[in-house]
Design a protein around this motif. Sequence first.
Motif: not given
Length: 270
Positions: A222-233
């Motif tokens: 839940s902290e914008l961390c780069g290009i694959k932020h959405a893919f580290m559930p």
Amino acid sequence: MKKILIIISSFFITLEVLADQPKDWQLGFQNPASDGMRDIVNFHNNLLLPIIIAISVFVLFLMLYACVRFRASANPNPSKRTHNVTVEILWTLIPCLILIVMAVPSFKILYKQDTIPKADLTIKAIGYQWYWGYEYPDENIIFDSYMVEEKDLRADQPRLLAVDNEVVVPVGKVIKVLITANDVLHAWALPSFGVKRDAVPGRINETWFKAEKEGTYYGQCSELCGIKHAFMPITVKVVSEEDYQEWLSEARIKFAKEEIENDKLKLASK
Ligand SMILES: [Cu+2]
């Protein structure tokens, strides 16, 4: 009519079954699975929402009233009034009181989250670009947790939320979570437990939860961390004590943490 009822009731029933993950067209929170999250949901539903609705309705009423009452056609000579002390005191005091009414229970919840009871189990979550690593420091277990690609999903796994190695914890126990990161800022978040903490490189944040029912719970970075932020559930499996012990005995072998053999360090210390 019957059809509509069935649709509506099925909507609620599916909500109940998939209590622990977000679903299409969801409004509001996921169902709480811990005491802390129940507090948050109650606070939101029973205090914040009524206040917000009352304020919105009141302001709408004021606007409509002003539009009608002071319209140009009914007031050829507009009023020149600029001050009204009573009204000014009221519109300062009442919002202050509303804020206090909201702040008191809010701080209560905040402090409850902050005071970690004696932990039954400690796990450490480490954010990497772009996956989570976990450690069970007392069990000498370490593993990485990657998202399952869409093509590899099993039927029971939700898209973008399932991982290959889940965190497994026993039900009804106080779990302390140490959270840190290795590269950039991430955040470990698990909505059903009301948990969200920043993962900061070089710093360890703490939080805790106590899962009330067995099941699989999903969260996301839940902290914008780069290009694959959405893919580290984040996937946490809450299981019974026996199942947990069983998992532990397997995990101790499968995810054994290797002791670092550093002869040079030993020599230096001699
Ligand atoms: Cu991240």
